[in-house]
Design an enzyme around this catalytic site. Sequence first.
Site, PDB file in Angstrom:
ATOM      1  N   CYS B  85       6.454  -1.399  -2.611  1.00 41.11           N
ATOM      2  CA  CYS B  85       5.440  -1.229  -3.654  1.00 41.11           C
ATOM      3  C   CYS B  85       5.947  -1.780  -4.990  1.00 41.11           C
ATOM      4  CB  CYS B  85       5.029   0.242  -3.722  1.00 41.11           C
ATOM      5  SG  CYS B  85       3.483   0.495  -4.612  1.00 41.11           S
ATOM      6  N   HIS B 202       4.055   1.982   2.068  1.00 38.69           N
ATOM      7  CA  HIS B 202       5.187   2.888   1.860  1.00 38.69           C
ATOM      8  C   HIS B 202       5.725   3.466   3.170  1.00 38.69           C
ATOM      9  CE1 HIS B 202       5.020   3.462  -2.560  1.00 38.69           C
ATOM     10  NE2 HIS B 202       3.740   3.180  -2.417  1.00 38.69           N
ATOM     11  N   GLU B 204       8.442   4.949   3.618  1.00 40.46           N
ATOM     12  CA  GLU B 204       9.141   6.219   3.342  1.00 40.46           C
ATOM     13  C   GLU B 204       8.181   7.392   3.237  1.00 40.46           C
ATOM     14  OE1 GLU B 204       8.353   4.068   1.111  1.00 40.46           O
ATOM     15  OE2 GLU B 204       7.830   5.096  -0.750  1.00 40.46           O
TER      16      GLU B 204
END
Lengths: 84, 225
Positions: B85, B202, B204
């Site tokens: 990002c 994302h 994560e």
Amino acid sequence: MKVAVKVRLKKSILDPQGKAVNQALHQLGFDQISGVRVGKLIELEVADGQSKEDIQKIVEDASRKLLANTVIEDFEIEYPEAAK
Amino acid sequence: MKCAVVVFPGSNCDHDAFHALELCGQDVDFVWHKTGDLSKYDFVLLPGGFSYGDYLRAGAIAGFSPIMNALVDFAESGKPVLGVCNGFQVLVEVGLLPGALLRNENLRFVCRHVYLRTENNDTRFTDKLKPGQQLSIPIAHGEGRYFADEATIKSLQENNQIVFRYVDQNNNTGGDGNPNGSVDDIAGIINQRGNVMGMMPHPERAMEEMLGSNDGVHIFQSLLA
């Protein structure tokens, strides 16, 4: 002295922000306006006492390195009379 | 692997990234952007967020923070770097990856799960994935429209540097899968050398089934294996 740097998205790149502003203008009745593109105006305060060439070099360098991303943007520098 | 998560003023996915790496059993440090040394690390992650408030352009000012010289050296030494990002935005601003990320075509900040298709599973970030494998991973950005000129896109295609594309539920591009107007439905790319990857989604945030998806695990496991 004040030097202005105008940063614009390159012509070939879609500017959705400009499109949205254009639509809003039409809603307000500004039908004569047929297109909007939004850019940035950056004003730099540059120390006096340097040659025109030096000032031009500094501002060009700053514009290329940071103020504009030349992958997507063009820039145009406006010098005050004294630095032209 | 000794992992570093770089923290800029305005990073906000740094703790998620830290947690994801810890879940994978790694030794992780937060590294403040004023640090000039990354020599003790084997992997650097640039997390999401709004470094420097996205002032000027997303990622532009972070690109000149003190840690960047060390990061460029780190990448040039061949060690892996992942930008997620805002981290991806920083990587294109410093020129470690080609192109740029522009305001979303629909002008909205889009925060939802998207489908990605694995376009290249022959990278150190994706070798636990199958060719074409679909992932459900969240995005959260207002400036994620990938752009590069035609020649650059062509070279990305020819060198197999497009790692992930946005797809619809049926794993097809060209439908309603592309959330931001990215050229060629590009969601993630890698450099030619294969050690620097940037992606808008994302991974994560997709580490635990109970939080909606654990598809991000494959990416971290590929890298950390």
